[in-house]
Structures are given as C-alpha cells and as structure tokens.
Design a protein around this motif. Structure first.
Motif, PDB file in Angstrom:
ATOM      1  N   ALA A  82       0.835  -1.209   0.000  1.00  0.00           N
ATOM      2  CA  ALA A  82       0.000   0.000   0.000  1.00  0.00           C
ATOM      3  C   ALA A  82       0.866   1.253   0.000  1.00  0.00           C
ATOM      4  O   ALA A  82       0.565   2.232  -0.694  1.00  0.00           O
ATOM      5  CB  ALA A  82      -0.930  -0.002   1.209  1.00  0.00           C
ATOM      6  N   THR A  83       1.952   1.228   0.740  1.00  0.00           N
ATOM      7  CA  THR A  83       2.845   2.385   0.811  1.00  0.00           C
ATOM      8  C   THR A  83       3.625   2.559  -0.492  1.00  0.00           C
ATOM      9  O   THR A  83       3.771   3.673  -0.986  1.00  0.00           O
ATOM     10  CB  THR A  83       3.806   2.236   2.001  1.00  0.00           C
ATOM     11  N   LEU A  84       4.113   1.467  -1.049  1.00  0.00           N
ATOM     12  CA  LEU A  84       4.884   1.546  -2.295  1.00  0.00           C
ATOM     13  C   LEU A  84       4.041   1.963  -3.493  1.00  0.00           C
ATOM     14  O   LEU A  84       4.544   2.563  -4.439  1.00  0.00           O
ATOM     15  CB  LEU A  84       5.543   0.192  -2.593  1.00  0.00           C
ATOM     16  N   THR A  85       2.740   1.664  -3.454  1.00  0.00           N
ATOM     17  CA  THR A  85       1.881   1.954  -4.602  1.00  0.00           C
ATOM     18  C   THR A  85       0.917   3.105  -4.346  1.00  0.00           C
ATOM     19  O   THR A  85       0.072   3.405  -5.182  1.00  0.00           O
ATOM     20  CB  THR A  85       1.078   0.703  -5.006  1.00  0.00           C
ATOM     21  N   GLY A  86       1.053   3.748  -3.184  1.00  0.00           N
ATOM     22  CA  GLY A  86       0.186   4.880  -2.860  1.00  0.00           C
ATOM     23  C   GLY A  86       0.587   6.127  -3.622  1.00  0.00           C
ATOM     24  O   GLY A  86       1.498   6.115  -4.461  1.00  0.00           O
ATOM     25  N   PRO A 106      -5.310   0.297 -10.616  1.00  0.00           N
ATOM     26  CA  PRO A 106      -6.271  -0.057  -9.563  1.00  0.00           C
ATOM     27  C   PRO A 106      -6.511  -1.571  -9.497  1.00  0.00           C
ATOM     28  O   PRO A 106      -6.613  -2.130  -8.420  1.00  0.00           O
ATOM     29  CB  PRO A 106      -7.537   0.692  -9.966  1.00  0.00           C
ATOM     30  N   ALA A 107      -6.564  -2.224 -10.649  1.00  0.00           N
ATOM     31  CA  ALA A 107      -6.752  -3.683 -10.653  1.00  0.00           C
ATOM     32  C   ALA A 107      -5.542  -4.384 -10.040  1.00  0.00           C
ATOM     33  O   ALA A 107      -5.688  -5.370  -9.309  1.00  0.00           O
ATOM     34  CB  ALA A 107      -6.999  -4.187 -12.072  1.00  0.00           C
ATOM     35  N   GLY A 108      -4.346  -3.876 -10.298  1.00  0.00           N
ATOM     36  CA  GLY A 108      -3.135  -4.457  -9.720  1.00  0.00           C
ATOM     37  C   GLY A 108      -3.094  -4.300  -8.207  1.00  0.00           C
ATOM     38  O   GLY A 108      -2.723  -5.223  -7.477  1.00  0.00           O
ATOM     39  N   ARG A 109      -3.494  -3.128  -7.743  1.00  0.00           N
ATOM     40  CA  ARG A 109      -3.543  -2.907  -6.286  1.00  0.00           C
ATOM     41  C   ARG A 109      -4.561  -3.831  -5.635  1.00  0.00           C
ATOM     42  O   ARG A 109      -4.291  -4.441  -4.603  1.00  0.00           O
ATOM     43  CB  ARG A 109      -3.898  -1.446  -5.976  1.00  0.00           C
ATOM     44  N   GLN A 110      -5.714  -3.970  -6.240  1.00  0.00           N
ATOM     45  CA  GLN A 110      -6.748  -4.834  -5.670  1.00  0.00           C
ATOM     46  C   GLN A 110      -6.376  -6.310  -5.769  1.00  0.00           C
ATOM     47  O   GLN A 110      -6.752  -7.112  -4.904  1.00  0.00           O
ATOM     48  CB  GLN A 110      -8.100  -4.574  -6.330  1.00  0.00           C
ATOM     49  N   PHE A 111      -5.620  -6.691  -6.811  1.00  0.00           N
ATOM     50  CA  PHE A 111      -5.121  -8.069  -6.926  1.00  0.00           C
ATOM     51  C   PHE A 111      -4.293  -8.419  -5.696  1.00  0.00           C
ATOM     52  O   PHE A 111      -4.498  -9.470  -5.073  1.00  0.00           O
ATOM     53  CB  PHE A 111      -4.282  -8.230  -8.199  1.00  0.00           C
ATOM     54  N   VAL A 112      -3.368  -7.525  -5.335  1.00  0.00           N
ATOM     55  CA  VAL A 112      -2.481  -7.799  -4.197  1.00  0.00           C
ATOM     56  C   VAL A 112      -3.186  -7.573  -2.868  1.00  0.00           C
ATOM     57  O   VAL A 112      -3.183  -8.451  -1.990  1.00  0.00           O
ATOM     58  CB  VAL A 112      -1.195  -6.943  -4.275  1.00  0.00           C
ATOM     59  N   MET A 113      -3.800  -6.423  -2.698  1.00  0.00           N
ATOM     60  CA  MET A 113      -4.327  -6.053  -1.380  1.00  0.00           C
ATOM     61  C   MET A 113      -5.655  -6.738  -1.064  1.00  0.00           C
ATOM     62  O   MET A 113      -5.792  -7.357  -0.006  1.00  0.00           O
ATOM     63  CB  MET A 113      -4.448  -4.535  -1.297  1.00  0.00           C
ATOM     64  N   CYS A 120      -3.715 -10.697  -0.417  1.00  0.00           N
ATOM     65  CA  CYS A 120      -3.636 -10.561   1.046  1.00  0.00           C
ATOM     66  C   CYS A 120      -4.938 -10.986   1.712  1.00  0.00           C
ATOM     67  O   CYS A 120      -4.919 -11.600   2.783  1.00  0.00           O
ATOM     68  CB  CYS A 120      -3.276  -9.131   1.434  1.00  0.00           C
ATOM     69  N   GLY A 121      -6.063 -10.679   1.075  1.00  0.00           N
ATOM     70  CA  GLY A 121      -7.355 -11.094   1.627  1.00  0.00           C
ATOM     71  C   GLY A 121      -7.497 -12.608   1.675  1.00  0.00           C
ATOM     72  O   GLY A 121      -8.025 -13.169   2.638  1.00  0.00           O
ATOM     73  N   GLY A 122      -7.005 -13.286   0.641  1.00  0.00           N
ATOM     74  CA  GLY A 122      -7.059 -14.746   0.626  1.00  0.00           C
ATOM     75  C   GLY A 122      -6.005 -15.381   1.504  1.00  0.00           C
ATOM     76  O   GLY A 122      -6.185 -16.479   2.023  1.00  0.00           O
ATOM     77  N   PHE A 123      -4.880 -14.699   1.669  1.00  0.00           N
ATOM     78  CA  PHE A 123      -3.759 -15.248   2.425  1.00  0.00           C
ATOM     79  C   PHE A 123      -3.951 -15.146   3.928  1.00  0.00           C
ATOM     80  O   PHE A 123      -3.653 -16.058   4.681  1.00  0.00           O
ATOM     81  CB  PHE A 123      -2.465 -14.531   2.009  1.00  0.00           C
TER      82      PHE A 123
END
Length: 134
Positions: free
Chosen positions: A58-62, A71-78, A82-85
């Motif tokens: 979040a900090t690196l991509t903010g 936005p799709a890339g941020r949601q993929f990770v965050m 992360c939500g699944g992990f």
C-alpha cells in the motif's frame, strides 16, 4: 450488473484471492507437517506476514509511492492476495476454541501476540516501503 471498467478489478481480486488461499494452505502444510508446529502458528504466520505485505505494498503503490500500479493491480495484491492469504476469521475461531476449551490464558496470550505482531509487521512494512520510496 457490472460494467467493463469494474470487471477487470473483480477478476483481479478473485484471482488474487485464489492464489492467496493456496499460499495460506501451503504455509499451513509447511508449518504443521513440515515443522511439526501447532496450527495456531500457521494462522499467526500468515496474519503477520500478510500485515507486512499489505502495508508495504500500500505504501509503495500509494500516491507518494515509487511503484505505479493500476487499480486492478492494487486490488489483486491487497484485496485478493492478502485477503485470501490472511486468516482473521481462522484466528478468531482458534482463539474461541481455546476459550471454549477453558484455556483462557493461552487464548488471551495468542490473541494479543498475533494482533501485536501483525501490527508490528505492518509498521515494519510501512518503514521498509517509505525507505524504498525515497
């Protein structure tokens, strides 16, 4: 009904969640079967590591971050990965199980430790990402 702009984000979250869930499962196998530790450690591990990853990303991509991510890339990770992990619901179940078993002390220690370490990991993730952003 979803429009064409929303669908890539929905797909990114879904794919990220699938990968995150698989990584969570494999972490559990490695920690429980491979290391012989309790499943509580597997839950704690993914929550602490996930806290570090989500905050650093979040900090690196903010807005002030060095990485330009869609936005799709941020949601993929965050939202997805992360939500699944991470396993807050599993942590709650584990804690409640300890409480139901009458082990109030271990339940309290487990909950405070995992939440504290997760917050510490988020803080470290933020610090690492801020340094990278410089």
């Amino acid at each position: 009904m979803m429009d064409r702009k929303t669908m890539p984000i929905v797909m990114a979250v879904g794919c990220g969640a699938a990968i995150g869930s698989l990584l969570r499962f494999l972490s559990g196998v490695a920690i429980v079967s491979g290391l012989g530790l309790s499943a509580l450690w597997a839950t704690a591990f993914v929550n602490v590591v996930g806290s570090f990853i989500i905050m650093a990303f979040a900090t690196l991509t903010g807005p002030d971050g060095r990485l330009l991510v869609s936005p799709a890339g941020r949601q993929f990770v965050m939202g997805g990965l992360c939500g699944g992990f991470t396993t807050f619901s599993a942590m709650s179940l584990d804690t409640f199980g300890l409480l139901l078993a009458g082990d109030l002390r271990l339940g309290a220690i487990y909950l405070v430790t995992v939440v504290g370490l997760s917050l510490a990991a988020a803080w470290v993730g933020y610090g690492v990402a801020v340094r990278i952003n410089r």
